[in-house]
Design a protein around this motif. Structure first.
Motif, PDB file in Angstrom:
ATOM      1  N   SER A   1      18.503  65.098   3.177  1.00 56.10           N
ATOM      2  CA  SER A   1      17.520  64.094   2.756  1.00 56.10           C
ATOM      3  C   SER A   1      17.583  63.796   1.268  1.00 56.10           C
ATOM      4  N   LYS A   2      18.163  64.701   0.486  1.00 51.96           N
ATOM      5  CA  LYS A   2      18.321  64.490  -0.957  1.00 51.96           C
ATOM      6  C   LYS A   2      19.747  64.843  -1.356  1.00 51.96           C
TER       7      LYS A   2
ATOM      8  N   LYS B   1      16.883  60.448  -3.662  1.00 49.95           N
ATOM      9  CA  LYS B   1      16.158  60.205  -2.408  1.00 49.95           C
ATOM     10  C   LYS B   1      17.018  59.539  -1.345  1.00 49.95           C
TER      11      LYS B   1
ATOM     12  N   GLY C   1      19.771  60.627  -0.203  1.00 48.44           N
ATOM     13  CA  GLY C   1      20.401  61.654   0.618  1.00 48.44           C
ATOM     14  C   GLY C   1      21.901  61.476   0.738  1.00 48.44           C
TER      15      GLY C   1
END
Length: 143
Positions: free
Chosen positions: A103-104, A111, A113
């Motif tokens: 996700s990152k 943000k 990802g």
């Protein structure tokens, strides 16, 4: 793991510039390698406490592959860079491939990802090699 190379390939000595890499990173699953490091008795596993994204937590030792490297060459380079051991590519045992979606990521924008296709390898080390391990400070917490 099988590795096919046809003819000569000009290996690049530099990575893509950050502003180009970040753009490309949004559209591809990056090829990477991971090393699961264990003692020869297979009773102890060495993990690193990462301090960077995509996974600032306990994990194996990994890195993206560079164009022109075989998976074994890439994981050998990674082990040299991450834990300071110079190990022949022939010593790594291919285990499996995993698709990892995070996700990152470390690169901006975090943000967004990232997606990695990781080739996991096993490395069995002896006591002398274990005593020589030095984690790369820029990526791993000293524990």
């Amino acid at each position: 793991m099988e590795h096919f190379a046809e003819g000569k390939f000009k290996k690049q000595t530099k990575l893509l510039p950050e502003k180009i890499y970040v753009y490309v990173r949004d559209y591809i699953a990056r090829g990477s390698v991971e090393a699961l490091v264990m003692d020869k008795k297979r009773t102890k596993v060495l993990l690193g406490k990462r301090i960077i994204w995509p996974w600032p937590n306990w994990w194996t030792f990994g890195s993206r592959m560079k164009a022109g490297e075989s998976p074994a060459e890439a994981v050998s380079r990674t082990v040299r860079e991450d834990i300071g051991l110079k190990i022949s590519p022939a010593r790594f045992i291919f285990l499996d491939t995993m698709s990892l979606i995070w996700s990152k990521r470390q690169e901006p924008p975090q943000k967004d990802g990232c997606h990695d296709l990781a080739l996991f390898h096993l490395l069995l080390i002896n006591e002398r090699e274990s005593s020589l391990i030095r984690l790369r400070a820029a990526e791993y917490e000293k524990t």
